[in-house]
Design an enzyme around this catalytic site. Structure first.
Site, PDB file in Angstrom:
ATOM      1  N   HIS A 104      76.806  35.510  47.995  1.00 42.78           N
ATOM      2  CA  HIS A 104      76.649  35.362  46.541  1.00 42.78           C
ATOM      3  C   HIS A 104      75.279  35.967  46.203  1.00 42.78           C
ATOM      4  O   HIS A 104      74.343  35.842  47.001  1.00 42.78           O
ATOM      5  CB  HIS A 104      76.532  33.906  46.101  1.00 42.78           C
ATOM      6  N   ASP A 107      72.425  33.563  46.740  1.00 40.61           N
ATOM      7  CA  ASP A 107      72.123  33.091  48.107  1.00 40.61           C
ATOM      8  C   ASP A 107      71.113  34.000  48.745  1.00 40.61           C
ATOM      9  O   ASP A 107      70.264  33.571  49.507  1.00 40.61           O
ATOM     10  CB  ASP A 107      73.342  33.185  49.053  1.00 40.61           C
TER      11      ASP A 107
HETATM   12  C1  XUL Z   1      83.566  27.053  46.896  1.00 32.88           C
HETATM   13  C2  XUL Z   1      83.880  28.295  47.591  1.00 32.88           C
HETATM   14  C3  XUL Z   1      82.982  29.443  47.297  1.00 32.88           C
HETATM   15  C4  XUL Z   1      83.679  30.745  47.191  1.00 32.88           C
HETATM   16  C5  XUL Z   1      82.798  31.879  46.768  1.00 32.88           C
HETATM   17  O1  XUL Z   1      84.375  25.990  47.236  1.00 32.88           O
HETATM   18  O2  XUL Z   1      84.800  28.365  48.372  1.00 32.88           O
HETATM   19  O3  XUL Z   1      81.988  29.483  48.248  1.00 32.88           O
HETATM   20  O4  XUL Z   1      84.271  31.106  48.405  1.00 32.88           O
HETATM   21  O5  XUL Z   1      82.166  31.633  45.569  1.00 32.88           O
END
Ligand code: XUL
Ligand code: CO
Length: 440
Positions: A104, A107
């Site tokens: 992300h 992150d």
């Molecule tokens: C949350 C989840 C996230 C997604 C990406 O439950 O799975 O980490 O994979 O945003």
């Protein structure tokens, strides 16, 4: 920073060594070059390490703060800390031998005081990620944007009642797609962090869903504009953090995709514990997506069936990985998607070494699932049983039904003449489960 110093007892590349003693840091099943059904294990599985849990997870839970020991991390949200973390992350992934990672935006780089500053931080880290990718050969499976942590997203992002938050989210996703593109990302994921509702009395569901669809079209338009060739993926999850997420399960996501002209543009990223939270098995979600040509990638983890929340544990259950691989192999693989470990070590497993044990275990569990699924497929007993079960549609009236040659009137005539339906055959469920166990 002396790169190797944080993992002193871990080899530069964890070996495939089926003879290593029990518990040794070695793969007993994941032999990346071993060819299964004409393709290497590496290519079937396309493993990815996720940045958020593995390098940013703290081990906090609703009852207490983090426990993780991460000696490379100074605990600050500074750019300097983010940059030195990249070295450790790529050192970790190299030793593990996973070909991909996922992230992300927030992150990998700290959020700044405003959007321009956040973008600048992200650019600085992306430059370093690009260098690390070039140096190690590790590639980006997918990027995504964190549209849920900052308090501005309290009402959601694309489904927020605040148009400025929609605009902010659009700007953030624009940048995240650009960075994903710059890093050669093969996919881009939308997970609706807070795209749902807590209370329908204060919610205009129709408007929120229309806004979400507009948002995805805008993302697609921008991707085309910048030449991003990656696959868009929508990740279903029924609840958490909101009471009801709009991306509830594969069926809800596909309905949303079709209702809004997004077919052919967006596929699905199916996550195991999200399937469980929706009251489905992972195999159900995978099969449902796959038969409609929409299974793009998976987030491999598992929940604890005795805990009600999304624990995101590493997958260790061979029965589960076999089920996953049966569906994945049936559709010919996941590429350009892959198997992303959206999973975290539990807060009692706080040492860096535990990150290796967790990933090696998950990769070996999937490699075993792959081998078992290949053996099941090779003998064809299961597929023969299924084929036989539906054989009444291969000829006669069944074939006419499938070919669209008959309607209610013809079927009534057929049945009036015949008087009654042919007797049913046993579903042989116990037999089939016994046969599967023979392969484990
Ligand atoms: C949350 C989840 C996230 C997604 C990406 O439950 O799975 O980490 O994979 O945003
Ligand atoms: Co996920």
């Amino acid at each position: 920073m002396a790169k190797s110093s944080y993992f002193p007892n871990v080899p530069a590349k964890i070996p495939f060594d089926p003879k290593a003693k029990k518990g040794a840091l070695a793969f007993k099943h994941y032999d990346e070059n071993k060819v299964v059904e004409g393709r290497s294990m590496r290519h079937w599985l396309r493993f990815a390490v996720c940045y958020w849990h593995t390098f940013r997870g703290t081990g906090s839970d609703p009852f207490g703060p983090g426990t993780m020991l991460r000696p490379w991390d100074d605990g600050s949200d500074s750019l300097k800390n983010a940059l030195s973390r990249v070295d450790v992350a790529f050192d970790f992934i190299s030793r593990l031998g996973a070909p991909y990672y996922c992230f992300h935006d927030r992150d990998v780089a700290p959020e700044g005081a405003n959007l321009a500053k956040s973008n600048k931080n992200l650019d600085a880290v992306a430059e370093k990620l690009k260098e690390a990718q070039a140096k190690t050969g590790i590639k980006l499976l997918w990027g995504t944007a964190n549209l849920f942590s900052n308090p501005r997203f309290m009402h959601g992002a694309a489904t927020s009642c605040n148009a400025d938050v929609f605009a902010y989210s659009a700007a953030q996703v624009k940048k995240a797609i650009e960075v994903t593109n710059e890093l050669g990302g093969e996919n881009y994921v939308f997970w609706g962090g807070r795209e749902g509702y807590m209370n329908l009395f204060n919610t205009d569901m129709k408007r929120e869903l229309d806004h979400l669809a507009k948002f995805m079209h805008m993302a697609h338009d921008h991707a085309k504009k910048i030449g991003f060739k990656g696959q868009f993926l929508f990740e279903p999850k029924p609840k958490e953090p909101t009471k009801h997420q709009y991306d509830y399960d594969a069926a809800a996501c596909l309905n949303f995709i079709r209702a809004n002209g997004l077919e052919g543009i967006v596929k699905l990223n199916i996550e195991t514990n999200h399937a469980t939270l929706a009251g489905h098995t992972m195999m159900h979600e995978l099969e449902y997506a796959s038969i409609q040509g929409a299974l793009g990638s998976i987030d491999a983890n598992t929940g604890d069936l005795l805990l009600g929340w999304d624990t995101d544990q590493f997958p260790t259950d061979i029965y589960l990985t076999t089920q996953c691989m049966l569906v994945i192999m049936k559709q010919g693989g996941l590429a350009p998607g892959g198997v992303n470990f959206d999973a975290k070590v539990r807060r009692e497993s706080f040492e860096p070494l535990d990150l290796f044990y967790a990933h090696v275990g998950g990769m070996d569990a999937f490699a075993r699932g792959l081998k078992i699924a290949a053996a099941i497929r090779k003998e064809g007993i299961l597929s023969d049983l299924v084929k036989q079960r539906y054989s009444s549609y291969d000829a006669g009236i069944g074939k006419q039904i499938e070919d669209g040659k008959v309607g209610f009137a013809e079927l009534e005539k057929y049945m009036l003449a015949k008087g009654n339906a042919d007797p049913n055959a046993s579903g042989r469920q116990e037999l089939i489960e016994n046969i599967i166990n023979e392969y484990l």
